[in-house]
Design a protein around this motif. Structure first.
Motif, short mmCIF file in Angstrom:
data_model
loop_
_atom_site.label_atom_id
_atom_site.label_comp_id
_atom_site.label_asym_id
_atom_site.label_seq_id
_atom_site.Cartn_x
_atom_site.Cartn_y
_atom_site.Cartn_z
N ARG A 131 0.83 -1.20 0.00
CA ARG A 131 0.00 0.00 0.00
C ARG A 131 0.87 1.26 0.00
O ARG A 131 0.56 2.25 -0.68
CB ARG A 131 -0.94 0.00 1.21
N LEU A 132 1.96 1.24 0.77
CA LEU A 132 2.88 2.37 0.77
C LEU A 132 3.43 2.62 -0.63
O LEU A 132 3.48 3.78 -1.10
CB LEU A 132 4.04 2.09 1.74
N THR A 133 3.82 1.56 -1.31
CA THR A 133 4.35 1.69 -2.67
C THR A 133 3.32 2.32 -3.60
O THR A 133 3.63 3.26 -4.35
CB THR A 133 4.76 0.32 -3.21
N GLU A 134 2.08 1.82 -3.54
CA GLU A 134 1.04 2.36 -4.41
C GLU A 134 0.70 3.81 -4.04
O GLU A 134 0.44 4.64 -4.92
CB GLU A 134 -0.21 1.48 -4.34
N GLN A 135 0.70 4.11 -2.76
CA GLN A 135 0.40 5.49 -2.35
C GLN A 135 1.44 6.46 -2.90
O GLN A 135 1.09 7.54 -3.40
CB GLN A 135 0.33 5.60 -0.83
#
Length: 242
Positions: A131-135
């Protein structure tokens, strides 16, 4: 000798309201410190945490209008707390309110108890990093979308369709990015990916890299190595004095 950039870091969830943080930020500014950073937590790790937590970006918005030169940021915003679109809007708005003084820190989130205490989902570590990567991809994509064009993104956890990517931060192409993490594999890989994509100085904190001091910043991209002073004790003293 390399120049040292002195910066203040506080953890107000341990017991400091907005007035306390404003007093510290103004004092740091008048003393010549270059930046005021705060944690992004909703629950004290010890003690009663009175008067209770303050939201990091609401607080920084207030400080943006009540200071003039000191830079403002998070160490680091938890990706579990906010959706990427609204977060991109909030950070861009505070950057505009401050006249371009924001530094944007983002991490995967780690403190499970505060998620339980405030009804925030807490997925497994691997998913939190996904999720961090996508954010990061979405937020930098929204900021980097030229005016008049739209941004689309399709990921495992988030999707974006025909977004105008507004508003834009005051800083171009966007505020400096700080990545939080302790992993020996995922964090450095994400660091490299973001540096390649945004072509803008990125700092990574808390990971085992000889160029980075845990809790501080790196000296890459022509930026000086950062020196952080934790003034939690000072915040408590301010609260008692008040």
């Amino acid at each position: 000798m390399s120049p040292v950039d002195f910066r203040i870091f506080v953890e107000p969830q341990q017991g400091a309201g907005y007035a306390d943080q404003l007093a510290v930020a103004r004092t740091a500014e008048s003393a010549g410190y270059s930046a005021f950073f705060r944690s992004d937590h909703y629950l004290a790790m010890s003690g009663d945490g009175l008067p209770g937590p303050t939201d990091s970006w609401v607080t920084l918005a207030g400080l943006a209008r009540e200071t003039t030169t000191i830079r403002l940021g998070t160490m680091v915003t938890s990706a579990t707390f906010r959706h990427p679109g609204p977060l991109a809007i909030s950070v861009a708005q505070v950057d505009e309110m401050s006249g371009g003084r924001v530094e944007f820190g983002l991490g995967a989130g780690w403190f499970e108890a505060e998620h339980r205490a405030y009804a925030i989902p807490f997925p497994p570590l691997g998913e939190r990093f996904d999720r961090l990567t996508e954010q990061l991809e979405i937020i930098t994509g929204l900021w980097g979308t030229p005016a008049g064009e739209t941004f689309d993104y399709s990921g495992t956890h988030y999707s974006v369709a025909e977004s105008p990517g507004l508003p834009k931060p005051a800083q171009t192409p966007h505020p400096p990015i700080i990545l939080g993490g302790m992993g020996a594999k995922r964090t450095p890989a994400l660091d490299r990916a973001v540096r390649h994509r945004v072509q803008h100085p990125v700092r990574a904190v808390g990971r085992p890299d000889p160029a980075v001091r845990p809790g501080g910043g790196c000296g890459r991209g022509g930026r000086p190595r950062q020196g952080f002073a934790d003034v939690l004790g000072g915040l408590r003293a301010v609260r008692r004095a008040r």
